[in-house]
Structures are given as C-alpha cells and as structure tokens.
Design an enzyme around this catalytic site. Structure first.
Site, short mmCIF file in Angstrom:
data_model
loop_
_atom_site.label_atom_id
_atom_site.label_comp_id
_atom_site.label_asym_id
_atom_site.label_seq_id
_atom_site.Cartn_x
_atom_site.Cartn_y
_atom_site.Cartn_z
CG HIS A 35 -0.47 0.25 2.51
ND1 HIS A 35 -0.21 -0.77 3.40
CD2 HIS A 35 -0.14 1.39 3.15
CE1 HIS A 35 0.25 -0.26 4.53
NE2 HIS A 35 0.30 1.06 4.40
CG ASP A 65 -0.18 -4.06 2.60
OD1 ASP A 65 0.07 -3.54 1.48
OD2 ASP A 65 -0.39 -3.37 3.61
N GLY A 146 3.08 6.55 8.10
CA GLY A 146 4.48 6.75 7.73
C GLY A 146 5.36 5.61 8.22
CG ASN A 147 5.92 3.95 12.23
OD1 ASN A 147 5.39 4.81 12.92
ND2 ASN A 147 7.17 3.57 12.42
CB SER A 148 3.01 1.71 6.11
OG SER A 148 1.80 1.84 6.78
#
Length: 198
Positions: A35, A65, A146-148
């Site tokens: 994503h 993902d 933003g940590n993704s």
C-alpha cells in the site's frame, strides 16, 4: 468545477505519499508495504544519511501487503532476519520507521499476540480479497502513518516483522499495531525477486 471556479488548480499537481522500508540485501533490495507503493508512478528512497535514489518496483503482493523495490548501490547495511515463529508473547520489540515524516523514529513495546487476522488486507474495495494472508504479530509499540513498511525488530536488532497496520478509531496510534512476520516476508521476497510475483 470549471464553470464556477475556472481551471482546476489541483488537476496536474503530483501527489506525494511517504512510508518506510527495510534494506534486506547489500545490493539494494528493500522491502516495504504494497500500500506504500501501490499506485506510484515514481518511487524515491531516502536513506538515513539523506542520500536519495530512484527505486524500481521489483514486485508487489497484495495478498500479504508486501512489495520489493531495488536501488542501484552495493554494500548497503542489510538487516538480519530472525525466525518469527520463535517470537514469544511478552517479548520486547522495537518499531522503526518514519511516522509523520519524522526520520528514523524508534518506539518500544512488547509482542501482544501472534497469528492475528484482522480482515484488513484487500477489504477496502467493493470486492473483498479472499486470498489475503494475515497472521500478524500484534504489538503495543507505537506505529503511526508513515511507519508502514518499517521494521519490527527484536532486542538483538533482528527483523521479526514489517509494520503494516494499526487498529485505531482516529487513524493514529491507539495501542495496537500489526506486523507481517519475517518468515512470511522472507518467502514473499524470494518469490518477488525470482518471479516478480508470488
């Protein structure tokens, strides 16, 4: 819109999104979330030393993902993988990433649960993704937008998961975060490197 306001000033402006990633090989392979790069026309990778690269998307896997990108460099510092099956509930972990564009942020927590299925992957659209694979490591380490794609590591600095999601009524951290276990990440990376798909 044109009739009342003239030409649309937003039409040609590029949209920018940010996320995190983990260097998994010295020759420039980086894992992140699907994503994070899903609809990207261009991917730019900025390292901790502010060196930036144009990255190529090697492959994406919506079912987990995960995505794999590549930058042209060698001798990069790559993470070591831990066996995520050996992770214990109650074990201390660190979440590393770039929440809210804050570079290289580390938060601490414990593993709250393993094997979590939260029906997240592929359920955004009208047609659910019935082939989604969810077996998340749940932690209480603070993870925010933003940590993704960032690393979830054990106290030895070994990768045990890729931070992917939060459970929140507000969109910001509310006590629960979820990571794809490193054993799944390893398998997906291998397939994406070799075939471009899983």
């Amino acid at each position: 819109f044109k009739f009342f306001h003239g030409p649309n000033p937003y039409k040609s402006q590029p949209q920018v999104a940010t996320g995190s990633g983990v260097i998994v090989s010295k020759d420039g392979y980086i894992v992140t979330n699907n994503h994070v790069v899903e609809n990207a026309d261009e991917v730019e990778v900025v390292m901790n030393n502010n060196k930036s690269y144009k990255a190529k998307i090697i492959g994406k896997d919506a079912d987990t993902d995960l995505a794999l990108v590549k930058v042209n460099d060698s001798d990069l510092p790559a993470v070591s993988f831990a066996n995520s099956d050996s992770v214990l509930v109650g074990e201390w972990v660190l979440a590393v990433g770039n929440p809210f564009n804050l570079q290289s942020t580390v938060t601490a927590g414990i593993v709250s649960a393993k094997g979590r299925n939260i029906n997240l992957i592929g359920n955004e659209g009208a047609k659910p993704n019935n082939s989604a694979i969810e077996s998340f490591i749940q932690t209480d380490a603070a993870v925010n937008p933003g940590n993704s794609g960032g690393a979830l590591v054990n106290v030895n600095g070994e990768l045990i998961g890729i931070n992917t999601a939060i459970a929140s009524p507000t969109g910001s951290y509310a006590g629960y975060s979820f990571a794809v276990p490193s054993n799944i990440v390893k398998k997906v990376i291998f397939d994406l490197q070799k075939y471009g798909v899983t």
